[in-house]
Design an enzyme around this catalytic site. Structure first.
Site, PDB file in Angstrom:
ATOM      1  N   SER B  99      25.426 -37.178-137.538  1.00 36.59           N
ATOM      2  CA  SER B  99      24.724 -37.621-135.954  1.00 36.59           C
ATOM      3  C   SER B  99      23.646 -38.397-135.030  1.00 36.59           C
ATOM      4  O   SER B  99      22.924 -39.472-135.976  1.00 36.59           O
ATOM      5  CB  SER B  99      25.949 -36.690-135.031  1.00 36.59           C
ATOM      6  OG  SER B  99      25.825 -37.156-133.664  1.00 36.59           O
ATOM      7  N   ASP B 219      32.356 -39.096-135.983  1.00 29.98           N
ATOM      8  CA  ASP B 219      30.775 -38.431-135.849  1.00 29.98           C
ATOM      9  C   ASP B 219      30.965 -37.630-137.430  1.00 29.98           C
ATOM     10  O   ASP B 219      31.919 -36.729-137.561  1.00 29.98           O
ATOM     11  CB  ASP B 219      31.063 -37.615-135.040  1.00 29.98           C
ATOM     12  CG  ASP B 219      29.477 -36.947-134.870  1.00 29.98           C
ATOM     13  OD1 ASP B 219      29.083 -37.147-133.948  1.00 29.98           O
ATOM     14  OD2 ASP B 219      29.092 -36.051-136.182  1.00 29.98           O
TER      15      ASP B 219
END
Lengths: 316, 332
Positions: B99, B219
């Site tokens: 991320s 993600d």
């Protein structure tokens, strides 16, 4: 009427100092006498007595001009008496009354700094510099506070400003600046500064030690050894310099010179555990008849924490 | 009227130093941040042995990996961590990120200086990244029946990574995403970096999945908050993890914030397991910064610096001891 109301509203923001200017007029003779007595006691180092007089003076609600002076002496006395909390309280109050007073700002900043509250001190040093960018103590204080907090590039900025303000003549400050550069691995910068200092004072042993650190950190061990030797010739306490040399000779694989350095230290203290550990690393201890664990346990007995950790790992 | 004018005069022209006194210009004590020479034997051993590590390459020293966790805006703390590691001469052979850790780690691996990476944190407000989050309206999600596309995040990534491929990076880098169709953890180590990083930061349930090579990617923080495995896969022997987990504080006041909080909680749970796999952990104090608090990125970076500066000596000692364990003492 509107103008009057507006004026009153404006005044609220600056009430304290303006109020004191308007209404703290004139002198109170008794208060002045007490303050004078407090100043005399302060000058002769009688802090406890000074505090007593100041507290009595403050009870009498003196004019503001005298009150501010009283706070100044009270704060400084508390500092001298190591009553940091009380000194902090006094300066905080005084700073609230007069936020642009450089004396209180600086005193408060220095107290916070000394007590390890570097974030608070940095804000106050910044406030001082906003009033006067050439305040040397604020520049130095800010550089150090930032260094403690880990902001090395900002520390460098304010060290740079500080050495400039002193005309590059303050040796102690130049050394500190160099050490900040060292922490940033700016080895060229360190060497440049040290060469300047070397011209100013070739007999200052610190210069050679700082040179040696720059060379150690950059992995140039031969040059580091040269400067350690120069530093050793001037230094009073040679032990740690010799220990550094021993460890560096070991890293360079020169067992003979490593042994020579360790023996110099062991001559003065045969039970020096750190030196015995270097000897162990260099392989000298293993040649003895004792089993390795026994050798290591002996060194471990009084080893410093990190050395002890390394020994524990070696024993596994 | 005259009193008013007088008062106005005082307000604007009051002297700043009514009671100047004498500034006591004594020095700021003996508390100095640096010492001329080693003050303790431990410092001596640490710094001299560290110089060997800092100035050598594998196999003379272990291969070192840095794993950067997720965390949204908190993840900018990694920039501060990298800055302190840089100053201390910490060799970094491999970088992995999840991320926001993928964004920061990717930029670092690209060769961007830590100072430039930190500059991003100072201008995140103007980069409009936070608008991607603020612009989310749940009603519009329901009505359109489509997930959103994060315009500004995509722009930021494409502008900075361009056409860079993993193979061309200055440092080997890996980042993590999840395939929404299969639930698999996908570790990117090849191909276009921008697509990989974009997938790694793609919040599930809000932003549309990134379609890449028949996978639908979101993600990586939902499967691997701290990419220690990815760093090991690259070849790291000793791994320092920078962890920017959050702390549940408020009851979310809307569905979007609730979703972010769930992702955050999941991240914290995954972090516990991954931390055990790390050799050293740095945890900047950023728990109070929310995932979408991009106005606080600079603050996150500063906290990264402060925490790393506080523990850097311990990190060095940890690596030195690992090095000791790896080689016999005679071979040092």
């Amino acid at each position: 009427m509107r103008i009057f109301v507006l004026t009153c509203l404006l005044l609220i923001g600056n009430f304290s100092c303006v109020f004191s200017f308007i209404f703290g007029s004139g002198s109170d003779a008794e208060s002045e006498t007490m303050l004078q007595k407090a100043q005399e006691n302060f000058a002769s180092g009688e802090c406890a007595k000074t505090v007593e007089i100041i507290l009595a003076l403050l009870d009498k609600k003196p004019p503001s001009a005298l009150k501010i002076q009283a706070y100044k002496y009270l704060g400084q006395c508390y500092e001298r008496l190591n009553l940091t909390d009380r000194a902090l309280g006094v300066y905080q109050l005084a700073n609230t009354l007069c936020p642009d007073n450089e004396v209180f700002l600086l005193s408060l900043a220095k107290l916070y700094y000394s007590a390890g509250f570097f974030e608070k001190s940095k804000d106050l040093f910044h406030a001082l510099l906003a009033l006067n960018p050439e305040n040397l103590e604020a520049n130095i204080g800010l550089a150090r506070a930032y260094a403690f907090l880990g902001f090395l590039s900002r520390a460098k900025e304010f060290y740079g400003a500080s050495v400039k303000l002193t005309g590059y003549k303050d040796k102690s400050l130049l050394k500190e600046y160099s050490l900040c550069l060292l922490k940033q691995r700016d080895f060229d910068g360190v060497i440049r500064q040290m060469k300047t200092l070397q011209i100013m004072d070739p007999d200052d042993g610190d210069i050679y030690l700082i040179f040696s650190r720059a060379y150690i950190d950059s992995g140039n061990y031969e040059k580091a050894l040269d400067y350690l030797t120069l530093g050793e010739s001037i230094a009073g306490d040679k032990r740690r310099i010799r220990l550094s040399k021993a460890l560096i000779w070991h890293l360079l694989g020169n067992r003979e010179k490593c042994l020579a350095e360790t023996n110099k230290i062991l001559k003065e203290n045969p039970a020096d555990n750190s030196v015995l550990f270097v000897k162990y690393l260099a392989g000298f201890e293993k040649r003895k008849a004792k089993p390795e664990a026994e050798v290591l346990n002996k060194i471990l007995e009084n080893a410093t924490p990190f050395v002890a950790e390394m020994i524990e790992r070696l024993k596994k | 009227m005259k009193i008013s004018i007088f008062c106005i005069f005082l307000v604007f022209f009051q002297p700043l130093q009514l009671f100047p006194g004498n500034a006591d210009l004594k020095t700021i004590g003996d508390i100095r941040p640096f010492s001329v020479f080693f003050e303790t034997d431990d410092e001596l051993f640490r710094e001299v042995l560290w110089s060997k590590i800092a100035n050598s390459k594998p196999p003379e020293r272990p291969k070192i990996g840095i794993a950067l966790s997720g965390g949204g805006a908190r993840g900018f703390a990694h920039a501060g961590v990298l800055e302190v590691l840089n100053y201390s001469g910490f060799p970094v052979d491999f970088v992995s990120g999840t991320s926001m850790g993928a964004v920061v780690g990717g930029l670092y691996s690209l060769g961007m200086s830590v100072e430039d990476i930190r500059k991003f944190s100072k201008k995140t407000a103007s980069l409009r990244v936070s608008r991607d989050f603020r612009g989310i309206k749940f009603i519009s999600l329901l009505i359109s029946d489509k997930l959103l596309s994060p315009t500004y995040i995509t722009q930021f990534i494409e502008t900075n990574f361009g056409n860079a491929e993993f193979e061309s990076l200055k440092k080997p880098f890996a980042c993590v995403a999840m395939d929404l169709k299969t639930g698999e953890k996908i570790i990117f180590r090849e191909g276009p970096v921008a697509a990989a990083v974009r997938a790694s930061v793609n919040l599930p349930g809000i932003f549309a999945p990134v379609e890449y090579r028949h996978r639908y990617l979101v993600d990586g923080g939902v499967v691997d908050f701290i990419p220690v495995d990815a760093a090991k896969l690259l070849g790291a022997e000793w791994i320092l993890s920078s962890v920017t987990e959050g702390e549940v504080r408020d009851i979310p006041d809307n569905v979007f914030m609730a979703l972010l909080q769930v992702i955050d909680i999941r991240g914290a749970m995954l972090a516990k397991a991954a931390e055990k796999e790390s050799d050293f952990i740095v945890k900047p104090n950023v728990k109070d910064i929310k995932v979408a608090d991009f106005e606080r990125c600079e603050e996150a970076g500063e906290r990264g610096i402060m925490e790393t500066a506080r523990i850097i000596n311990k990190a060095k000692e940890s690596l030195i001891i690992y090095w000791f364990a790896k080689k016999s003492a005679e071979k040092l």
